[in-house]
Design a protein around this motif. Sequence first.
Motif, PDB file in Angstrom:
ATOM      1  N   GLY A 211       0.892  -1.280   0.046  1.00  0.00           N
ATOM      2  CA  GLY A 211       0.076   0.017  -0.025  1.00  0.00           C
ATOM      3  C   GLY A 211       0.788   1.293   0.083  1.00  0.00           C
ATOM      4  N   ASN A 212       2.077   1.021   0.335  1.00  0.00           N
ATOM      5  CA  ASN A 212       3.097   2.490   0.321  1.00  0.00           C
ATOM      6  C   ASN A 212       3.393   2.831  -1.295  1.00  0.00           C
ATOM      7  OD1 ASN A 212       3.140   2.949   3.062  1.00  0.00           O
ATOM      8  ND2 ASN A 212       4.527   1.049   3.352  1.00  0.00           N
ATOM      9  N   ALA A 213       3.739   3.830  -1.542  1.00  0.00           N
ATOM     10  CA  ALA A 213       4.028   4.492  -2.823  1.00  0.00           C
ATOM     11  C   ALA A 213       5.449   3.782  -3.352  1.00  0.00           C
ATOM     12  CB  ALA A 213       4.106   5.612  -2.877  1.00  0.00           C
ATOM     13  N   ALA A 214       5.206   3.398  -4.594  1.00  0.00           N
ATOM     14  CA  ALA A 214       6.461   3.031  -5.519  1.00  0.00           C
ATOM     15  C   ALA A 214       6.370   4.079  -6.826  1.00  0.00           C
ATOM     16  CB  ALA A 214       6.387   1.722  -5.984  1.00  0.00           C
ATOM     17  N   THR A 215       7.504   4.496  -7.376  1.00  0.00           N
ATOM     18  CA  THR A 215       7.469   5.538  -8.285  1.00  0.00           C
ATOM     19  C   THR A 215       8.346   4.978  -9.658  1.00  0.00           C
ATOM     20  OG1 THR A 215       9.570   6.257  -7.316  1.00  0.00           O
ATOM     21  CG2 THR A 215       7.638   7.418  -6.631  1.00  0.00           C
ATOM     22  N   GLY A 216       7.875   5.714 -10.710  1.00  0.00           N
ATOM     23  CA  GLY A 216       8.648   5.557 -12.026  1.00  0.00           C
ATOM     24  C   GLY A 216       8.430   4.245 -12.553  1.00  0.00           C
ATOM     25  N   ASN A 234      -2.712   3.062 -25.396  1.00  0.00           N
ATOM     26  CA  ASN A 234      -1.699   3.711 -24.613  1.00  0.00           C
ATOM     27  C   ASN A 234      -0.321   3.223 -24.908  1.00  0.00           C
ATOM     28  OD1 ASN A 234      -0.386   5.319 -23.119  1.00  0.00           O
ATOM     29  ND2 ASN A 234      -1.337   4.786 -21.181  1.00  0.00           N
ATOM     30  N   PRO A 235       0.213   3.166 -26.205  1.00  0.00           N
ATOM     31  CA  PRO A 235       1.679   2.457 -26.281  1.00  0.00           C
ATOM     32  C   PRO A 235       2.788   3.044 -25.503  1.00  0.00           C
ATOM     33  CG  PRO A 235       0.979   3.986 -28.221  1.00  0.00           C
ATOM     34  CD  PRO A 235       0.025   3.926 -27.308  1.00  0.00           C
ATOM     35  N   SER A 236       2.586   4.409 -24.828  1.00  0.00           N
ATOM     36  CA  SER A 236       3.598   4.765 -24.117  1.00  0.00           C
ATOM     37  C   SER A 236       3.357   4.746 -22.559  1.00  0.00           C
ATOM     38  CB  SER A 236       3.940   6.295 -24.427  1.00  0.00           C
ATOM     39  OG  SER A 236       2.807   7.237 -24.627  1.00  0.00           O
ATOM     40  N   PHE A 237       2.678   3.627 -22.333  1.00  0.00           N
ATOM     41  CA  PHE A 237       2.270   3.601 -20.826  1.00  0.00           C
ATOM     42  C   PHE A 237       3.267   3.593 -19.863  1.00  0.00           C
ATOM     43  CE2 PHE A 237       1.245   0.852 -16.988  1.00  0.00           C
ATOM     44  CZ  PHE A 237       0.100   1.325 -16.738  1.00  0.00           C
ATOM     45  N   SER A 238       2.895   4.701 -18.634  1.00  0.00           N
ATOM     46  CA  SER A 238       3.935   4.591 -17.649  1.00  0.00           C
ATOM     47  C   SER A 238       3.243   5.400 -16.424  1.00  0.00           C
ATOM     48  CB  SER A 238       5.155   5.630 -17.942  1.00  0.00           C
ATOM     49  OG  SER A 238       4.564   6.716 -18.280  1.00  0.00           O
ATOM     50  N   CYS A 239       3.433   5.159 -15.094  1.00  0.00           N
ATOM     51  CA  CYS A 239       2.793   5.821 -13.962  1.00  0.00           C
ATOM     52  C   CYS A 239       3.927   6.418 -13.275  1.00  0.00           C
ATOM     53  CB  CYS A 239       2.223   4.912 -13.065  1.00  0.00           C
ATOM     54  SG  CYS A 239       0.725   3.727 -14.089  1.00  0.00           S
ATOM     55  N   ALA A 240       3.812   7.411 -12.771  1.00  0.00           N
ATOM     56  CA  ALA A 240       4.551   8.305 -11.856  1.00  0.00           C
ATOM     57  C   ALA A 240       4.732   7.759 -10.479  1.00  0.00           C
ATOM     58  CB  ALA A 240       4.225   9.838 -11.913  1.00  0.00           C
ATOM     59  N   ILE A 241       3.588   7.182 -10.043  1.00  0.00           N
ATOM     60  CA  ILE A 241       3.404   6.962  -8.583  1.00  0.00           C
ATOM     61  C   ILE A 241       2.295   5.650  -8.827  1.00  0.00           C
ATOM     62  CG2 ILE A 241       1.676   8.405  -7.982  1.00  0.00           C
ATOM     63  CD1 ILE A 241       3.166   8.700  -5.285  1.00  0.00           C
ATOM     64  N   TYR A 268       8.568  -4.846 -16.909  1.00  0.00           N
ATOM     65  CA  TYR A 268       8.518  -3.397 -16.343  1.00  0.00           C
ATOM     66  C   TYR A 268       9.393  -3.143 -15.091  1.00  0.00           C
ATOM     67  CZ  TYR A 268       5.760  -5.681 -12.760  1.00  0.00           C
ATOM     68  OH  TYR A 268       5.052  -6.586 -11.773  1.00  0.00           O
ATOM     69  N   GLY A 269       9.676  -1.881 -15.031  1.00  0.00           N
ATOM     70  CA  GLY A 269      10.510  -1.456 -14.038  1.00  0.00           C
ATOM     71  C   GLY A 269       9.950  -0.415 -13.297  1.00  0.00           C
ATOM     72  N   TYR A 270      10.459  -0.082 -12.143  1.00  0.00           N
ATOM     73  CA  TYR A 270      10.200   0.676 -11.093  1.00  0.00           C
ATOM     74  C   TYR A 270      10.996   1.075  -9.835  1.00  0.00           C
ATOM     75  CZ  TYR A 270       8.817  -3.328  -8.276  1.00  0.00           C
ATOM     76  OH  TYR A 270       8.939  -4.252  -7.657  1.00  0.00           O
ATOM     77  N   MET A 271      10.765   2.189  -9.149  1.00  0.00           N
ATOM     78  CA  MET A 271      11.664   2.484  -7.834  1.00  0.00           C
ATOM     79  C   MET A 271      10.717   2.191  -6.832  1.00  0.00           C
ATOM     80  SD  MET A 271      14.499   3.694  -9.158  1.00  0.00           S
ATOM     81  CE  MET A 271      15.107   4.697  -7.970  1.00  0.00           C
ATOM     82  N   CYS A 465       0.338  16.180  -6.025  1.00  0.00           N
ATOM     83  CA  CYS A 465       0.915  15.096  -5.884  1.00  0.00           C
ATOM     84  C   CYS A 465      -0.082  13.961  -6.296  1.00  0.00           C
ATOM     85  CB  CYS A 465       1.517  14.829  -4.397  1.00  0.00           C
ATOM     86  SG  CYS A 465       2.654  15.775  -4.072  1.00  0.00           S
ATOM     87  N   SER A 466       0.066  12.793  -7.250  1.00  0.00           N
ATOM     88  CA  SER A 466      -0.704  12.030  -7.587  1.00  0.00           C
ATOM     89  C   SER A 466      -0.764  11.050  -6.414  1.00  0.00           C
ATOM     90  CB  SER A 466      -0.078  11.408  -8.833  1.00  0.00           C
ATOM     91  OG  SER A 466       1.234  10.614  -8.487  1.00  0.00           O
ATOM     92  N   GLY A 467      -0.020  10.865  -5.649  1.00  0.00           N
ATOM     93  CA  GLY A 467      -0.332  10.199  -4.386  1.00  0.00           C
ATOM     94  C   GLY A 467       0.580  10.356  -3.141  1.00  0.00           C
TER      95      GLY A 467
END
Length: 627
Positions: A211-216, A234-241, A268-271, A465-467
């Motif tokens: 439930g805590n945020a991940a980014t990028g 949406n061929p360039s799909f990504s999520c900032a948070i 997929y990759g993320y932080m 802030c998105s999240g």
Amino acid sequence: MQFVQRAFLICTCSLVLLAACDAGISESSSGVPGATGMDSGGSAGGGSTGVPGGLGGSGPAGPTGAKDRVDATPSVGGTVSVAVGTSETISVTFNSSDGHPITGLAISDTTLPDGWSGIQDYSCTQVAASTSCVVSLTYAPTATASGTLKLNYIYIDNSSDAQAPGQTLSIPYAATTHNNVVASLAPTGQIRATPTDGAQSLSINFTTDDGNAATGLALSSDLTALPPGWSTHNPSFSCAIVSTGSGCQLELDYAPTAGASGTLTLTYGYMDGSSAARAGILNVPYSTTTAGNVLASVAPTGQVNAIQKTGRQSVNITFTTDDGRSASNLQLLTSLKTLPSGWTTQSGNLSCGSISTGNGCQLTLTYAPTAASRGTLTLSYGYFDADATYSVGSVNVAYASTTNDNVVGTAAPSGQINAVVGMGSQPLTVTFTTDDGRPATALQLTSDLTALPAGWSSPDSSFACSGLSSGAGCQLALLYAPPAASTGTLTLTYTYLNNAGQSKAGSLNIPYRATTDDNTVATVNPDPVSVSAGTSTPVTVTFTTDDGNPATALSIASGLSALPAGWSTSSSAFTCPTLSVGAGCQVALTYAPTAADTGSVILGFSYTNNSGSVKSGTVTIPYTATP
């Protein structure tokens, strides 16, 4: 289940008994009374008929000698990584390698590593390329660990040979201390579509397992080079948070023009929450069919949220066919008596004689959590398609209990913000968090950052802030560089969606004061003091500031307790809590000489000026007494 396993042993003992053995196995898989059904999560429910009306027929026999196999595809590619104290559901889809029916699928070893559950006595009546069987596994680690889950399964191949010990699927896993981004599919299992009846939609919802945020989050797979029949808007799909809910969702369509089957693999990759770079892999098995499928659509879509202890959410699951042709004899294979905590239904079971379009076959559930929880409700169902072939499907419903939390803004430094005119700027940071540490989303500052009070500015022209939850992930930077002395209150207003999905508003008040580096000066009256001996003259010393702004804590530190001859005052100590202009801070003296004299009275004083600096000064009073 026990009968099928005994049949396997008989088959391996003697070729002479092969014909009788095959006949016994075929009968055990035909769906006659006594056949094994499936309970919650797709596991076998020991007892009487597993499906009504003969559900689970073995289908036509394949050519003698065909050595096909059952292929198992886990929904998570690579290592299953789950944060300690949380859980993740992984579906494994079983398919026939050559499309011919395979019967008697069962998991032969149900001993699982610590933290794993969901396959106790699992079996599936029939496996084919377009009739998948799905088992749902749950990994809920309580301590850091790593290893490999070995899933052994047995079956009867198309030549009626019992494959025991069968095959093994290996799933590496790890329990981590930081959160992971997991992907849930709707619908689950194999994605099937017909070449003539439009596209089958697939929703991939990315969330964090704690439930805590991940980014990028970004896909490393090329969405412009998907397998034939697959597409996305949406061929360039990504999520900032990424946190909870359905704020990070990828929509795909499968519209085949010819027969095909395979596995769509997305990476997929993320932080993660510790700012470490992580990666994930998602597997989506798919195939074409000419007889249509029964699909389960969930309303509301995405993760089902309800406020713990006070809220409830109704969930409708509607079963329809994807091509409009009729399917029959649908029965829910998951027991509604063993739903997860917080879930209830008024239905004892669900069965539909005929299924096509509309909402004629619908299950209504209620989610009313009494404690903090999150997970995935998995429902399995069986039916006969338009060609009277038995098929199995499943649907996953992600859920989480929420709280009616609030977003609060905290300024640092706290209290009144002080700055000195002409002495540079005072930095200020406002951190937005939730009052219970659980997520909120869509925070938007409604105050105009380009129209702040005089002296205030921000490097940003707008702020959102998105999240957010706890920590320093949502911070607004401000600067205060006053052009003149002033006081006031800076008010910041904002809106957001709380953890229950409700729109809310908040505000933060920041008091401020612009100060100057002023000085205290003393004025003597009369000046100079020139009197005749034998007379008495009052003398006043008035303390003021040189710019009219306040000073505080003035006190005469020396001179009053040892005045020269002829000088006196009513007190040996003198203080002023505050002073600026006017006669509010005066010390009264008297000069009454008895003989001719000359000299000076020197008073030393200290004070705190308007910028908070402690300063000191002296005042000299020259005097003369004549005969």
